[in-house]
Design an enzyme around this catalytic site. Structure first.
Site, PDB file in Angstrom:
ATOM      1  N   LYS A 111       0.772  -1.253   0.041  1.00 15.03           N
ATOM      2  CA  LYS A 111       0.148  -0.046  -0.014  1.00 15.03           C
ATOM      3  C   LYS A 111       0.904   1.301  -0.099  1.00 15.03           C
ATOM      4  CE  LYS A 111      -4.156  -1.104  -0.164  1.00 15.03           C
ATOM      5  NZ  LYS A 111      -5.136  -1.822   0.741  1.00 15.03           N
ATOM      6  N   LYS A 194      -4.159 -12.495  -8.463  1.00 11.35           N
ATOM      7  CA  LYS A 194      -5.275 -12.674  -7.787  1.00 11.35           C
ATOM      8  C   LYS A 194      -6.307 -11.499  -8.317  1.00 11.35           C
ATOM      9  CE  LYS A 194      -6.315 -10.261  -3.406  1.00 11.35           C
ATOM     10  NZ  LYS A 194      -6.102  -9.172  -2.326  1.00 11.35           N
ATOM     11  N   LYS A 197      -9.935  -5.612  -6.096  1.00 10.87           N
ATOM     12  CA  LYS A 197     -10.374  -4.200  -6.564  1.00 10.87           C
ATOM     13  C   LYS A 197      -9.413  -3.599  -6.944  1.00 10.87           C
ATOM     14  CE  LYS A 197     -13.493  -4.725  -3.525  1.00 10.87           C
ATOM     15  NZ  LYS A 197     -14.080  -4.655  -2.062  1.00 10.87           N
TER      16      LYS A 197
HETATM   17  P1  AMP Z   1     -11.051  -7.108   0.439  1.00 10.75           P
HETATM   18  O1  AMP Z   1     -11.819  -7.311  -0.761  1.00 10.75           O
HETATM   19  O2  AMP Z   1      -9.653  -7.220   0.244  1.00 10.75           O
HETATM   20  O3  AMP Z   1     -11.642  -6.250   1.601  1.00 10.75           O
HETATM   21  O4  AMP Z   1     -11.292  -8.660   0.940  1.00 10.75           O
HETATM   22  C1  AMP Z   1     -12.436  -9.219   1.694  1.00 10.75           C
HETATM   23  C2  AMP Z   1     -12.303 -10.704   1.898  1.00 10.75           C
HETATM   24  O5  AMP Z   1     -12.384 -11.362   0.786  1.00 10.75           O
HETATM   25  C3  AMP Z   1     -11.103 -11.238   2.603  1.00 10.75           C
HETATM   26  O6  AMP Z   1     -11.499 -12.222   3.579  1.00 10.75           O
HETATM   27  C4  AMP Z   1     -10.318 -11.916   1.528  1.00 10.75           C
HETATM   28  O7  AMP Z   1      -9.294 -12.674   2.047  1.00 10.75           O
HETATM   29  C5  AMP Z   1     -11.299 -12.308   0.526  1.00 10.75           C
HETATM   30  N1  AMP Z   1     -10.573 -12.007  -0.846  1.00 10.75           N
HETATM   31  C6  AMP Z   1     -10.565 -10.982  -1.578  1.00 10.75           C
HETATM   32  N2  AMP Z   1      -9.893 -11.351  -2.735  1.00 10.75           N
HETATM   33  C7  AMP Z   1      -9.679 -12.395  -2.961  1.00 10.75           C
HETATM   34  C8  AMP Z   1      -9.096 -13.307  -3.847  1.00 10.75           C
HETATM   35  N3  AMP Z   1      -8.875 -12.824  -5.096  1.00 10.75           N
HETATM   36  N4  AMP Z   1      -9.458 -14.680  -3.724  1.00 10.75           N
HETATM   37  C9  AMP Z   1      -9.537 -15.332  -2.228  1.00 10.75           C
HETATM   38  N5  AMP Z   1     -10.189 -14.449  -1.351  1.00 10.75           N
HETATM   39  C10 AMP Z   1     -10.281 -13.089  -1.476  1.00 10.75           C
END
Ligand code: AMP
Ligand code: TRP
Length: 329
Positions: A111, A194, A197
């Site tokens: 970040k 991955k 967003k």
């Molecule tokens: P975030 O969108 O980064 O706030 O992620 C929210 C939740 O979604 C967290 O538990 C992340 O580990 C999961 N997550 C986000 N992107 C992925 C991905 N590409 N694969 C698996 N889990 C994800």
């Protein structure tokens, strides 16, 4: 029943990474655990969103939680910012957490690289706020995707350190929880490792069939296998990872065979994949629209969730204050 906590930052709509990495576990856990699922609106402030965007995104995620099958009668669903007790615990945990260990967290380093003119203290202490989210309910299990491992390690460290400093056995060490054999990472279809967003490569739950089809058809591939039974390159592995998650076993086997005898047509695979993703998301999308339109219901769910979450948070904090040597308010 064991306590379970997890949250997602409201920084847009839920994508398939969120869904398969976290939310499907939330839904499956509700019957067997004492579950609390929240919307991490404080965490989203590290990127300075506008007030109107925060309100819109928190409502969107709440509607999406419900549309995915989180049942507010079974689980406590709440906004992080409705539980101020979390902040007091965050402050106590920060007192026992060292600059060096926070600076070593990979997501912080990433970040800081991505937003060099906004390396704020909230970004640095992101893991202690996350630890407070979990420890405030003394949760044992936390359903999250693979990318959260380091934050989970910090949460365990916070629990251990608090217990050591005060000579108590108060906070249990929370463990990541996955339904699959191992942590899930949903890949991007643009050749990146991955779906996320900030990677700008998401398929969202609320995307309509046409949008999904377009995104899947654009997935990066290679020129195709030339040797039978050869190892798949990363971009093709990613497609198969997806296929494994959303398609029937026969479909996966069909394309595996086509890969192995070098007759695979990526166009056919993508068409099938798009169709299977749409099959998954279409009913959810309809429910998202229904719940999003029902503001009154969303308000009630958040209100009821806040009350229950605060009750649990207050109990923990009362004990924490006593352990540290402060009186109750
Ligand atoms: P975030 O969108 O980064 O706030 O992620 C929210 C939740 O979604 C967290 O538990 C992340 O580990 C999961 N997550 C986000 N992107 C992925 C991905 N590409 N694969 C698996 N889990 C994800
Ligand atoms: N850090 C998580 C993410 O980016 C969101 C989150 C905040 C969280 N607090 C949490 C997840 C507590 C689990 C438990 O996805």
């Amino acid at each position: 029943m064991e306590n379970v906590v997890s949250g997602i930052r409201p920084t847009g709509n839920l994508h398939l990474g969120n869904y398969f990495g976290a939310v499907t576990s939330f839904v499956k856990m509700q019957d067997d655990y004492n579950c609390k699922f929240f919307i991490a609106d404080w965490h989203s402030l590290t990127t300075h969103p506008k007030p109107e965007d925060i309100q819109a995104s928190t409502n969107t995620i709440l509607a999406e939680y419900l549309a995915c099958g989180i049942d507010p009668e079974k689980s406590v669903v709440y906004m992080q910012s409705d539980v101020p007790e979390v902040l007091e615990l965050y402050m106590y945990l920060n007192m026992n957490t060292y600059l060096g260990e926070l600076e070593r967290v990979t997501t912080f380093k990433e970040k800081a690289r991505k937003q060099p003119d906004n390396v704020n203290a909230g970004l640095l202490t992101y893991p202690t706020l996350m630890a407070a989210d979990i420890l405030i309910h003394r949760a044992l299990k936390v359903p999250v995707g693979k990318d959260q491992e380091q934050n989970m390690e910090m949460a365990r460290k916070c629990a251990r350190r608090f217990n050591n400093i005060y000579g108590v056995d108060f906070f249990p060490e929370p463990q990541s929880f996955y339904f699959a054999k191992e942590a899930i990472k949903i890949p991007g279809l643009d050749g990146s490792g991955k779906m996320g967003k900030s990677e700008g490569n998401c398929i969202y739950l609320k995307d309509d069939a046409k949008t999904i089809q377009k995104k899947v058809m654009k997935a990066v591939t290679d020129s195709g296998p030339t040797e039978p039974n050869s190892e798949k390159p990363e971009v093709i592995k990613n497609l198969f990872t997806f296929l494994n998650i959303v398609s029937a076993p026969e479909t996966v086997q069909f394309f595996e065979e086509k890969w192995n005898d070098c007759s695979i047509r990526y166009g056919d695979l993508k068409k099938q994949l798009a169709q299977d993703i749409i099959g998954y998301t279409e009913p959810i999308r309809e429910r998202i629209n229904e719940y999003s339109a029902n503001k009154e219901l969303l308000r009630k769910v958040a209100e009821q969730g806040a009350e229950k979450a605060r009750e649990s948070a207050r109990q923990t904090l009362a004990e924490v204050r006593q352990i540290i040597g402060f009186k109750q308010y």
